[in-house]
Design a protein around this motif. Structure first.
Motif, PDB file in Angstrom:
ATOM      1  N   LEU A  30      -1.471   4.103   6.225  1.00 45.44           N
ATOM      2  CA  LEU A  30      -1.888   3.393   7.433  1.00 45.44           C
ATOM      3  C   LEU A  30      -1.575   1.909   7.285  1.00 45.44           C
ATOM      4  CD1 LEU A  30      -3.467   3.595  10.175  1.00 45.44           C
ATOM      5  CD2 LEU A  30      -5.502   2.952   8.869  1.00 45.44           C
ATOM      6  N   ARG A  31      -0.927   1.349   8.325  1.00 44.28           N
ATOM      7  CA  ARG A  31      -0.616  -0.079   8.313  1.00 44.28           C
ATOM      8  C   ARG A  31      -0.931  -0.677   9.672  1.00 44.28           C
ATOM      9  NH1 ARG A  31       5.320  -0.158   5.274  1.00 44.28           N
ATOM     10  NH2 ARG A  31       4.554   0.417   3.202  1.00 44.28           N
ATOM     11  N   PRO A  32      -1.490  -1.886   9.695  1.00 42.76           N
ATOM     12  CA  PRO A  32      -1.738  -2.537  10.993  1.00 42.76           C
ATOM     13  C   PRO A  32      -0.413  -2.920  11.648  1.00 42.76           C
ATOM     14  CG  PRO A  32      -2.195  -4.055   9.197  1.00 42.76           C
ATOM     15  CD  PRO A  32      -1.913  -2.724   8.559  1.00 42.76           C
ATOM     16  N   ALA A  33      -0.360  -2.787  12.974  1.00 44.08           N
ATOM     17  CA  ALA A  33       0.861  -3.134  13.701  1.00 44.08           C
ATOM     18  C   ALA A  33       0.912  -4.610  14.054  1.00 44.08           C
ATOM     19  CB  ALA A  33       0.968  -2.292  14.967  1.00 44.08           C
ATOM     20  N   MET A  49       0.841  -1.194   0.000  1.00 46.15           N
ATOM     21  CA  MET A  49       0.000   0.000   0.000  1.00 46.15           C
ATOM     22  C   MET A  49       0.879   1.248   0.000  1.00 46.15           C
ATOM     23  SD  MET A  49      -2.906  -1.231   2.701  1.00 46.15           S
ATOM     24  CE  MET A  49      -3.662   0.378   2.797  1.00 46.15           C
ATOM     25  N   PRO A  50       0.797   2.055  -1.034  1.00 48.46           N
ATOM     26  CA  PRO A  50       1.684   3.220  -1.128  1.00 48.46           C
ATOM     27  C   PRO A  50       1.157   4.384  -0.286  1.00 48.46           C
ATOM     28  CG  PRO A  50       0.222   3.166  -3.007  1.00 48.46           C
ATOM     29  CD  PRO A  50      -0.084   1.928  -2.195  1.00 48.46           C
ATOM     30  N   GLN A  51       2.049   5.323   0.004  1.00 45.73           N
ATOM     31  CA  GLN A  51       1.610   6.578   0.583  1.00 45.73           C
ATOM     32  C   GLN A  51       0.779   7.304  -0.472  1.00 45.73           C
ATOM     33  OE1 GLN A  51       4.302  10.116   1.307  1.00 45.73           O
ATOM     34  NE2 GLN A  51       4.079   9.366   3.417  1.00 45.73           N
ATOM     35  N   HIS A  52      -0.274   7.974  -0.049  1.00 41.99           N
ATOM     36  CA  HIS A  52      -1.126   8.636  -1.024  1.00 41.99           C
ATOM     37  C   HIS A  52      -1.551  10.004  -0.498  1.00 41.99           C
ATOM     38  CE1 HIS A  52      -4.081   6.947   1.728  1.00 41.99           C
ATOM     39  NE2 HIS A  52      -4.930   7.842   1.284  1.00 41.99           N
ATOM     40  N   PHE A  61      -2.196   0.567  15.073  1.00 39.17           N
ATOM     41  CA  PHE A  61      -1.838   0.868  13.690  1.00 39.17           C
ATOM     42  C   PHE A  61      -0.642   1.811  13.683  1.00 39.17           C
ATOM     43  CE2 PHE A  61      -6.284  -0.251  13.346  1.00 39.17           C
ATOM     44  CZ  PHE A  61      -6.345  -0.980  12.161  1.00 39.17           C
ATOM     45  N   ASP A  62       0.152   1.723  12.638  1.00 45.77           N
ATOM     46  CA  ASP A  62       1.195   2.705  12.377  1.00 45.77           C
ATOM     47  C   ASP A  62       0.674   3.630  11.282  1.00 45.77           C
ATOM     48  OD1 ASP A  62       3.080   1.666  14.205  1.00 45.77           O
ATOM     49  OD2 ASP A  62       3.684   0.135  12.747  1.00 45.77           O
ATOM     50  N   ARG A  63       0.505   4.898  11.638  1.00 46.13           N
ATOM     51  CA  ARG A  63      -0.031   5.866  10.676  1.00 46.13           C
ATOM     52  C   ARG A  63       1.023   6.930  10.385  1.00 46.13           C
ATOM     53  NH1 ARG A  63      -5.299   7.189   9.372  1.00 46.13           N
ATOM     54  NH2 ARG A  63      -6.097   6.233  11.293  1.00 46.13           N
ATOM     55  N   ASN A  64       1.276   7.138   9.104  1.00 44.92           N
ATOM     56  CA  ASN A  64       2.096   8.253   8.666  1.00 44.92           C
ATOM     57  C   ASN A  64       1.157   9.313   8.115  1.00 44.92           C
ATOM     58  OD1 ASN A  64       3.577   9.783   6.336  1.00 44.92           O
ATOM     59  ND2 ASN A  64       5.187   9.007   7.677  1.00 44.92           N
TER      60      ASN A  64
END
Length: 306
Positions: free
Chosen positions: A100-103, A50-53, A71-74
């Motif tokens: 957003l990625r699940p931890a 999943m790319p940054q968008h 979650f790890d959210r940028n």
């Protein structure tokens, strides 16, 4: 990657095979609501791909998770590990890079979440019409509680199922409330929400007269507010302050009061009375009449001796 919600479903590049439960198109597509349910394992499987968008629209991400999740959210150049649960939201302004990625992974967990999406031009025009100066600087927000926006989203999800001639008023009131929340809590504005402290007597009378004159039609907030010479959002706030009721509530009560008058003074069949006060289906009229009056139209007519 630019992420555009202007289509009728989010691109699969960002939403990896969840089940889209429903979507609601509001304000001629200027506002949209997407509701999802997905296995956590699906999100975990696609997390690395999943790319940054950058969303083209302002996005409120609402979490309905049954138990807290990590979650790890940028977001806009900052990264944070969130522990988030039901009632939380994250606010993603247009053009703010996010990912957003699940931890952790749990094959038995399901995710339930929603996106409430606003076109920037819609919020900008609404703000300007209510004395809020530009530019509007929207603030990216990591997950935080906002039960008010969750209540609005739940009501918007069920609103299309409301079979009532005032349903449009109800939906418009909800959308305006959501916009007010975003402008107040998630934006830095040049001027605060402002305007006259109350409706003038002339404005209030013009709005009420318009409602009475068009009670048999499908009344919308836009037409009533124009009669008072105000924007929809501004009018809705001031009308409730003046009457103690939202435009939706006031229109419903006015319809029922007109129906009571016809039930007392005429022998018109109930289906015709329903049509005269704006209800195309007698069953919908009966349900609304009972909700407001505590009895059905037949019982009310009998109690008056008709």
């Amino acid at each position: 990657m630019t992420f555009d919600y202007s289509s009728e479903s989010p691109p699969r590049e960002f939403v990896p095979p969840p089940s889209l439960l429903s979507w609601v198109r509001l304000r001629s597509g200027q506002v949209k609501l997407f509701n999802f349910r997905s296995k956590l394992s699906n999100l975990w499987q696609y997390a690395d791909a999943m790319p940054q968008h950058r969303p083209k629209q302002h996005v409120v991400c609402l979490h309905h998770f049954d138990r807290p999740m990590k979650f790890d959210r940028n977001l806009d150049g900052r990264t944070r590990r969130e522990t988030t649960a039901k009632g939380d939201i994250a606010f993603l302004p247009a053009d703010a890079p996010t990912m957003l990625r699940p931890a952790t992974n749990d094959p038995h967990r399901f995710l339930s979440y929603s996106y409430l999406v606003f076109e920037p031009s819609y919020l900008g025009e609404l703000a300007l019409a209510n004395g809020i100066g530009r530019p509007l600087d929207f603030i990216p927000r990591f997950a935080r509680p906002d039960p008010f926006l969750h209540e609005i989203t739940a009501a918007l999800t069920s609103a299309p199922r409301i079979k009532d001639p005032a349903a449009n008023l109800f939906i418009e009131t909800l959308v305006n409330a959501a916009c007010a929340r975003i402008l107040r809590n998630y934006a830095e504005v040049r001027y605060p929400l402002s305007g006259p402290p109350r409706l003038t007597d002339h404005q209030l009378r013009a709005a009420i007269d318009f409602i009475h004159d068009h009670i048999g039609e499908s009344l919308e907030l836009g037409s009533i507010s124009r009669a008072a010479g105000l924007s929809e959002f501004h009018f809705a706030r001031l009308f409730k302050a003046a009457t103690g009721a939202t435009p939706f509530q006031f229109v419903t009560r006015t319809r029922i009061e007109r129906a009571k008058e016809l039930l007392r003074k005429t022998r018109l069949p109930i289906f015709e009375i329903a049509e005269r006060v704006g209800y195309k289906k007698p069953s919908h009229f009966s349900v609304r009449f009972r909700t407001v009056s505590g009895c059905g139209p037949d019982a009310y007519r009998k109690s008056t001796g008709r």
